[in-house]
Write a protein that holds these residues in place. Structure first.
Motif, PDB file in Angstrom:
ATOM      1  N   ARG A   1      21.625   0.322  -6.091  1.00 28.31           N
ATOM      2  CA  ARG A   1      21.200  -0.921  -5.436  1.00 28.31           C
ATOM      3  C   ARG A   1      19.800  -1.310  -5.898  1.00 28.31           C
ATOM      4  O   ARG A   1      19.009  -0.453  -6.318  1.00 28.31           O
ATOM      5  N   GLU A   2      19.559  -2.585  -5.836  1.00 25.11           N
ATOM      6  CA  GLU A   2      18.257  -3.106  -6.257  1.00 25.11           C
ATOM      7  C   GLU A   2      17.486  -3.460  -4.992  1.00 25.11           C
ATOM      8  O   GLU A   2      17.970  -4.222  -4.153  1.00 25.11           O
ATOM      9  N   SER A   3      16.314  -2.861  -4.856  1.00 18.72           N
ATOM     10  CA  SER A   3      15.568  -3.114  -3.619  1.00 18.72           C
ATOM     11  C   SER A   3      14.155  -3.585  -3.940  1.00 18.72           C
ATOM     12  O   SER A   3      13.632  -3.379  -5.031  1.00 18.72           O
ATOM     13  N   VAL A   4      13.538  -4.187  -2.940  1.00 16.94           N
ATOM     14  CA  VAL A   4      12.189  -4.743  -3.097  1.00 16.94           C
ATOM     15  C   VAL A   4      11.180  -3.601  -3.035  1.00 16.94           C
ATOM     16  O   VAL A   4      11.246  -2.754  -2.148  1.00 16.94           O
ATOM     17  N   VAL A   5      10.263  -3.573  -3.989  1.00 17.44           N
ATOM     18  CA  VAL A   5       9.211  -2.552  -4.010  1.00 17.44           C
ATOM     19  C   VAL A   5       7.933  -3.126  -3.401  1.00 17.44           C
ATOM     20  O   VAL A   5       7.250  -2.485  -2.622  1.00 17.44           O
ATOM     21  N   ASP A   6       7.637  -4.327  -3.773  1.00 19.28           N
ATOM     22  CA  ASP A   6       6.395  -4.942  -3.328  1.00 19.28           C
ATOM     23  C   ASP A   6       6.617  -6.444  -3.221  1.00 19.28           C
ATOM     24  O   ASP A   6       7.444  -7.003  -3.937  1.00 19.28           O
ATOM     25  N   ALA A   7       5.860  -7.080  -2.355  1.00 19.24           N
ATOM     26  CA  ALA A   7       6.026  -8.517  -2.178  1.00 19.24           C
ATOM     27  C   ALA A   7       4.655  -9.144  -1.973  1.00 19.24           C
ATOM     28  O   ALA A   7       3.785  -8.563  -1.335  1.00 19.24           O
ATOM     29  N   CYS A   8       4.466 -10.336  -2.534  1.00 18.35           N
ATOM     30  CA  CYS A   8       3.186 -11.022  -2.369  1.00 18.35           C
ATOM     31  C   CYS A   8       3.133 -11.643  -0.973  1.00 18.35           C
ATOM     32  O   CYS A   8       4.126 -11.667  -0.241  1.00 18.35           O
ATOM     33  N   ALA A   9       1.953 -12.176  -0.621  1.00 16.15           N
ATOM     34  CA  ALA A   9       1.763 -12.716   0.724  1.00 16.15           C
ATOM     35  C   ALA A   9       2.733 -13.856   1.004  1.00 16.15           C
ATOM     36  O   ALA A   9       3.281 -13.977   2.099  1.00 16.15           O
ATOM     37  N   LEU A  10       2.971 -14.678  -0.016  1.00 19.07           N
ATOM     38  CA  LEU A  10       3.865 -15.836   0.141  1.00 19.07           C
ATOM     39  C   LEU A  10       5.286 -15.361   0.460  1.00 19.07           C
ATOM     40  O   LEU A  10       5.973 -15.909   1.336  1.00 19.07           O
ATOM     41  N   ALA A  11       5.709 -14.309  -0.273  1.00 21.20           N
ATOM     42  CA  ALA A  11       7.053 -13.778  -0.050  1.00 21.20           C
ATOM     43  C   ALA A  11       7.143 -13.117   1.322  1.00 21.20           C
ATOM     44  O   ALA A  11       8.161 -13.230   2.010  1.00 21.20           O
ATOM     45  N   GLN A  12       6.050 -12.451   1.719  1.00 20.22           N
ATOM     46  CA  GLN A  12       6.071 -11.780   3.023  1.00 20.22           C
ATOM     47  C   GLN A  12       6.157 -12.786   4.159  1.00 20.22           C
ATOM     48  O   GLN A  12       6.787 -12.536   5.187  1.00 20.22           O
ATOM     49  N   ARG A  13       5.542 -13.958   3.954  1.00 20.79           N
ATOM     50  CA  ARG A  13       5.645 -15.014   4.971  1.00 20.79           C
ATOM     51  C   ARG A  13       7.088 -15.494   5.092  1.00 20.79           C
ATOM     52  O   ARG A  13       7.516 -15.941   6.150  1.00 20.79           O
ATOM     53  N   ALA A  14       7.819 -15.420   3.961  1.00 21.42           N
ATOM     54  CA  ALA A  14       9.225 -15.848   3.983  1.00 21.42           C
ATOM     55  C   ALA A  14      10.138 -14.749   4.543  1.00 21.42           C
ATOM     56  O   ALA A  14      11.349 -14.927   4.591  1.00 21.42           O
ATOM     57  N   GLY A  15       9.563 -13.625   4.940  1.00 21.75           N
ATOM     58  CA  GLY A  15      10.357 -12.573   5.569  1.00 21.75           C
ATOM     59  C   GLY A  15      10.740 -11.433   4.646  1.00 21.75           C
ATOM     60  O   GLY A  15      11.526 -10.567   5.032  1.00 21.75           O
ATOM     61  N   VAL A  16      10.200 -11.405   3.421  1.00 19.75           N
ATOM     62  CA  VAL A  16      10.547 -10.340   2.475  1.00 19.75           C
ATOM     63  C   VAL A  16       9.681  -9.117   2.784  1.00 19.75           C
ATOM     64  O   VAL A  16       8.473  -9.237   2.970  1.00 19.75           O
ATOM     65  N   ARG A  17      10.327  -7.953   2.879  1.00 18.69           N
ATOM     66  CA  ARG A  17       9.603  -6.708   3.171  1.00 18.69           C
ATOM     67  C   ARG A  17       9.973  -5.663   2.114  1.00 18.69           C
ATOM     68  O   ARG A  17      11.110  -5.646   1.631  1.00 18.69           O
ATOM     69  N   PRO A  18       9.049  -4.774   1.765  1.00 14.56           N
ATOM     70  CA  PRO A  18       9.403  -3.695   0.851  1.00 14.56           C
ATOM     71  C   PRO A  18      10.566  -2.873   1.398  1.00 14.56           C
ATOM     72  O   PRO A  18      10.622  -2.602   2.600  1.00 14.56           O
ATOM     73  N   GLY A  19      11.497  -2.496   0.529  1.00 15.14           N
ATOM     74  CA  GLY A  19      12.662  -1.735   0.953  1.00 15.14           C
ATOM     75  C   GLY A  19      13.884  -2.597   1.205  1.00 15.14           C
ATOM     76  O   GLY A  19      15.002  -2.112   1.273  1.00 15.14           O
ATOM     77  N   MET A  20      13.677  -3.875   1.336  1.00 17.83           N
ATOM     78  CA  MET A  20      14.780  -4.810   1.594  1.00 17.83           C
ATOM     79  C   MET A  20      15.661  -4.931   0.339  1.00 17.83           C
ATOM     80  O   MET A  20      15.133  -4.887  -0.777  1.00 17.83           O
ATOM     81  N   PRO A  21      16.984  -5.079   0.461  1.00 12.42           N
ATOM     82  CA  PRO A  21      17.798  -5.309  -0.740  1.00 12.42           C
ATOM     83  C   PRO A  21      17.352  -6.584  -1.462  1.00 12.42           C
ATOM     84  O   PRO A  21      17.004  -7.581  -0.808  1.00 12.42           O
ATOM     85  N   ALA A  22      17.346  -6.517  -2.801  1.00  8.27           N
ATOM     86  CA  ALA A  22      16.816  -7.636  -3.588  1.00  8.27           C
ATOM     87  C   ALA A  22      17.607  -8.916  -3.358  1.00  8.27           C
ATOM     88  O   ALA A  22      17.043 -10.011  -3.340  1.00  8.27           O
ATOM     89  N   GLY A  23      18.916  -8.790  -3.179  1.00 12.14           N
ATOM     90  CA  GLY A  23      19.749  -9.972  -2.947  1.00 12.14           C
ATOM     91  C   GLY A  23      19.339 -10.692  -1.681  1.00 12.14           C
ATOM     92  O   GLY A  23      19.228 -11.924  -1.658  1.00 12.14           O
ATOM     93  N   GLU A  24      19.057  -9.910  -0.648  1.00 13.97           N
ATOM     94  CA  GLU A  24      18.643 -10.508   0.624  1.00 13.97           C
ATOM     95  C   GLU A  24      17.294 -11.218   0.473  1.00 13.97           C
ATOM     96  O   GLU A  24      17.063 -12.299   1.015  1.00 13.97           O
ATOM     97  N   ALA A  25      16.404 -10.569  -0.323  1.00 15.35           N
ATOM     98  CA  ALA A  25      15.081 -11.152  -0.553  1.00 15.35           C
ATOM     99  C   ALA A  25      15.207 -12.481  -1.287  1.00 15.35           C
ATOM    100  O   ALA A  25      14.547 -13.459  -0.942  1.00 15.35           O
ATOM    101  N   ARG A  26      16.107 -12.520  -2.278  1.00 19.98           N
ATOM    102  CA  ARG A  26      16.273 -13.757  -3.046  1.00 19.98           C
ATOM    103  C   ARG A  26      16.806 -14.865  -2.139  1.00 19.98           C
ATOM    104  O   ARG A  26      16.393 -16.019  -2.243  1.00 19.98           O
ATOM    105  N   ALA A  27      17.715 -14.501  -1.258  1.00 23.21           N
ATOM    106  CA  ALA A  27      18.267 -15.489  -0.330  1.00 23.21           C
ATOM    107  C   ALA A  27      17.178 -15.997   0.607  1.00 23.21           C
ATOM    108  O   ALA A  27      17.102 -17.189   0.902  1.00 23.21           O
ATOM    109  N   ALA A  28      16.292 -15.085   1.048  1.00 24.25           N
ATOM    110  CA  ALA A  28      15.221 -15.485   1.961  1.00 24.25           C
ATOM    111  C   ALA A  28      14.220 -16.400   1.259  1.00 24.25           C
ATOM    112  O   ALA A  28      13.689 -17.337   1.852  1.00 24.25           O
TER     113      ALA A  28
END
Lengths: 469, 265
Positions: free
Chosen positions: A8-35
């Protein structure tokens, strides 16, 4: 930034802008892209080597604030600014300037200044608001922070968490003697480093030393030919050293160490990295002839102050005339050495509909600008534009054309063809321009000459602005 | 006898080689039929027609002797640079011969534009004739420039000889082209250039675009009565091209006399 692993592809790190959109480290990458959706934030694969390279370049960049810059784990930098803050007007100024410099590079940052490295690390990474920790203020600054702020191993922090010690303040309240037995020496050492009771050293990054060559004579000499021979020998040596490192000089400084007076220095710049001793000498040589040798020169030093990567070139590679980039760069260098840096130029189109501003001149020795090129007007323009419009006497049927007769530069002629007007308005956003609205006409006189006439609309005066020469 | 014949052949071959070098590869002649836009390697002079407009000017663009024939020079430089290669640099030496950037852009079709000539052009700001001569000589002797367009105002015979020699023995293997723009008042000055051309505005009233009558005044090794000596060159507004549109068959009288009458000297 995402990493693939375990299917699985997961999020390692996220910038402040991405974190505001709800992206967190450890989240599946697909979910992050959707967010993220169409927010413009991109996901990039985690490449530790590339990241380390970027961080190293950033560390070299930050050497403008302090000569001692070290890399802190995978996403931080440590700067020893002891004695440097004074040069910038205080610690608050250096903090603000570093923040601005990083913002200009498009990087978000958290910066803290503290009496110890460990304290600055903890405050920058974990404090609610990073800033300046005053001398002796480490205890107050660190007390509310989690144990992880000390930079200790995760297991130690987890072990302390199990016994209800989550904050550094709680840790400091425990008896020191009981800690090493339960949690190891590292915890106490990190705490002492943060408090300033132990000395922490850092490994500063070192930028590449400049290639240089030096020769000290047995005694002072005023013989130009001897000095020239020494310089040529040094250039050969320098070229050899640069060849071994795959470098070429962009700027050379030749220093003549004179007896009793300050050294005489000669600088030479090159449009393209070069390590051809013949070319380097062709630029330095003429300046050396004009050098004032004083009571004698006792040594010569050449330093390549600026240098760039230059791959190994194949000998005898043939190029058509005028196409060899090396030959072109050498020609530009030679011309610049006599005519000056602004003696050889390239014309770059500029985004302006005003004919006199539709181009700007840039030194040819500089690299051509990157990025999108300016659009050029599709309208007809003369082959030669006068430096400034010259007044002309014009007879026209009506005040705004067509032109019947034109007098200019002491000559006059009947106009046999006239087309126009092409109206060019001044730019309203530039108050300094003070230009009038102009109507341009292309006119041909009886002998076939074409002029580009303009009429200032407000004043009704006529000018010649260009010719089809 | 065969030995004598072979010596004779050698001499003939040498003479042919010298002639072809002196004339330059594509210099227009009776057999080639090439126009003024297809000059060969070497030094070529272009005289701007004595224009009443240019005479009173004080700025560098006119130099008190008419404007440089920039429209035709752009056409020659483009043709020559195109023949050399995609990246061949063009050097414009002296502000008097600096064209507007728009004139260097070629629009081959309705859409798109070709800025290659503008991008490969370098502009040298020479402040006097000495600097311009040095810059042209340096450029010819290096391999860094394919075509050199220079302000040739005030050059004497020795200077033009120096440039001609530099062009012949350049680092480019004798392939260097130097186009000198000279003012009309120097039309009778001595020169070592391979060709000398006079550019005047074309008087025909039918056309709505600038055109120039180009006359070959002199060419080394060619008698005046041989071959074509007059062409009409016209620029196309839509594409930015400069092309030969007519070869004028009738040949005027001796060029020197004509020019004297025209310039009023």
């Amino acid at each position: 930034m995402s990493r693939e692993g375990g299917g699985r592809e997961s999020v390692v790190d996220a910038c402040a802008l991405a974190q505001r959109a709800g992206v967190r480290p450890g989240m599946p990458a697909g979910e992050a892209r959707a967010a993220l959706g169409s927010s413009g934030v991109r996901t990039i694969p985690d490449d530790p080597e590339a990241l380390a390279g970027v961080l190293l370049r950033l560390a070299v960049f930050m050497q403008r604030f302090s000569p001692v810059v070290a890399i802190d784990s995978r996403d931080g930098l440590l700067l020893d600014i002891t004695g440097c803050a004074r040069l910038f007007g205080g610690e608050d100024r250096i903090l603000a300037r570093a923040g601005r410099a990083l913002r200009r590079l498009g990087l978000a940052s958290r910066i803290a200044i503290a009496p110890t490295f460990a304290c600055a690390q903890g405050v920058a990474r974990y404090a609610r608001s990073a800033g300046i920790v005053a001398e002796g203020g480490q205890r107050d600054a660190l007390a509310p922070l989690p144990i992880a702020a000390l930079g200790v191993d995760e297991q130690i922090a987890a072990g302390l968490g199990e016994v209800g010690v989550d904050r550094i303040g709680q840790l400091m309240a425990l008896p020191r003697s009981s800690l090493p037995a339960r949690f190891g020496e590292e915890l106490l050492w990190r705490l002492d480093c943060a408090m300033g009771d132990a000395i922490e050293t850092i490994e500063p990054v070192r930028s590449e030393p400049s290639p240089e060559a030096e020769m000290i004579f047995d005694g002072p000499t005023t013989r130009t030919d001897a000095i020239a021979a020494a310089v040529r020998t040094l250039l050969d040596r320098l070229a050899g050293a640069m060849r071994a490192r795959g470098l070429g000089a962009r700027r050379l400084r030749l220093t003549l160490l004179r007896v009793g007076v300050s050294p005489f220095q000669i600088e030479a710049s090159f449009g393209r990295p070069s390590r051809d001793p013949v070319h380097l000498w062709s630029i330095l040589g003429p300046s050396l002839e004009r050098a004032h040798l004083g009571h004698g020169v006792e040594g010569v030093r050449i330093v390549a102050e600026r240098f760039g990567r230059l791959g190994h070139e194949q000998a005898g590679e043939s190029h058509a005339i005028g196409e060899d980039p090396k030959a072109v760069a050498e020609l530009v260098d030679t011309l610049c050495a006599r005519l000056g840096r602004h003696g050889v130029l390239r014309i770059l189109p500029a985004e302006s509909h005003l004919p006199e501003r539709a181009a700007r001149l840039a030194p040819a020795a500089d690299a051509p600008p990157r990025g999108p090129v300016a659009a050029m007007a599709d309208a007809l323009r003369p082959t030669l534009l006068l430096d400034r419009p010259e007044p002309a006497a014009v007879v026209s049927l009506t005040p705004d054309g067509p032109v019947m007769h034109v007098s200019w530069r002491g000559g006059s002629a009947r106009v046999t063809a006239c087309s126009g007007p092409e109206r060019i308005s001044p730019v309203w956003w530039d108050a300094k321009a003070r230009a009038e609205t102009r109507d341009y006409f292309r006119v041909r006189d009886g002998s076939g000459r074409w002029l580009w006439l303009c009429r200032a609309v407000e004043s009704g005066r006529w000018f010649v602005h260009g010719v089809w020469a | 006898m065969p030995k004598a014949l072979s010596i004779h052949d050698d001499r003939l071959a040498r003479a042919r080689a010298v002639l072809s070098r002196v004339h330059g590869g594509g210099v227009p002649g009776r057999s080639s039929g090439a126009g003024p836009l297809e000059v060969g390697p070497g030094l070529h002079e272009w005289i701007g027609g004595g224009s009443a407009w240019g005479e009173g000017g004080t700025e560098p663009s006119s130099a008190g002797g008419g404007f440089a024939p920039i429209g035709v020079l752009i056409g020659v430089a483009r043709a020559r640079a195109g023949a050399l290669g995609a990246d061949a640099r063009v050097l414009w030496i002296g502000r008097r011969v600096w064209p507007t950037p728009a004139a260097l852009v070629h629009r081959p079709g309705r859409c798109g534009e070709d800025r290659s000539l503008l991008e490969r052009s370098l502009f040298v700001d020479a402040h006097n004739a000495g600097e311009a001569l040095w810059a042209a000589d340096t450029a010819l002797r290096s391999c860094g420039a394919g075509v050199i367009v220079a302000d040739g105002s005030g050059l004497d015979m020795a200077s033009t000889r120096r440039l001609q020699l530099a062009a012949e023995a350049s680092g480019s293997g004798g392939a260097g082209v130097c186009l000198l723009a000279r003012p009309s008042r120097e039309i009778r000055s001595l020169s070592a250039a391979a060709t000398r051309w006079l550019v005047e505005p074309d008087r025909s009233d039918e056309e709505d675009r600038p055109g120039w009558a180009v006359r070959l005044l002199r060419r080394k090794g060619l008698r005046p009565e041989e071959g074509h000596t007059r062409w009409v060159v016209r620029s196309c507004h839509a594409t930015g091209d400069v092309r030969v549109v007519a070869v004028t068959a009738d040949r005027p009288g001796p060029p020197a006399r004509q020019c004297r009458a025209r310039t009023g000297s």
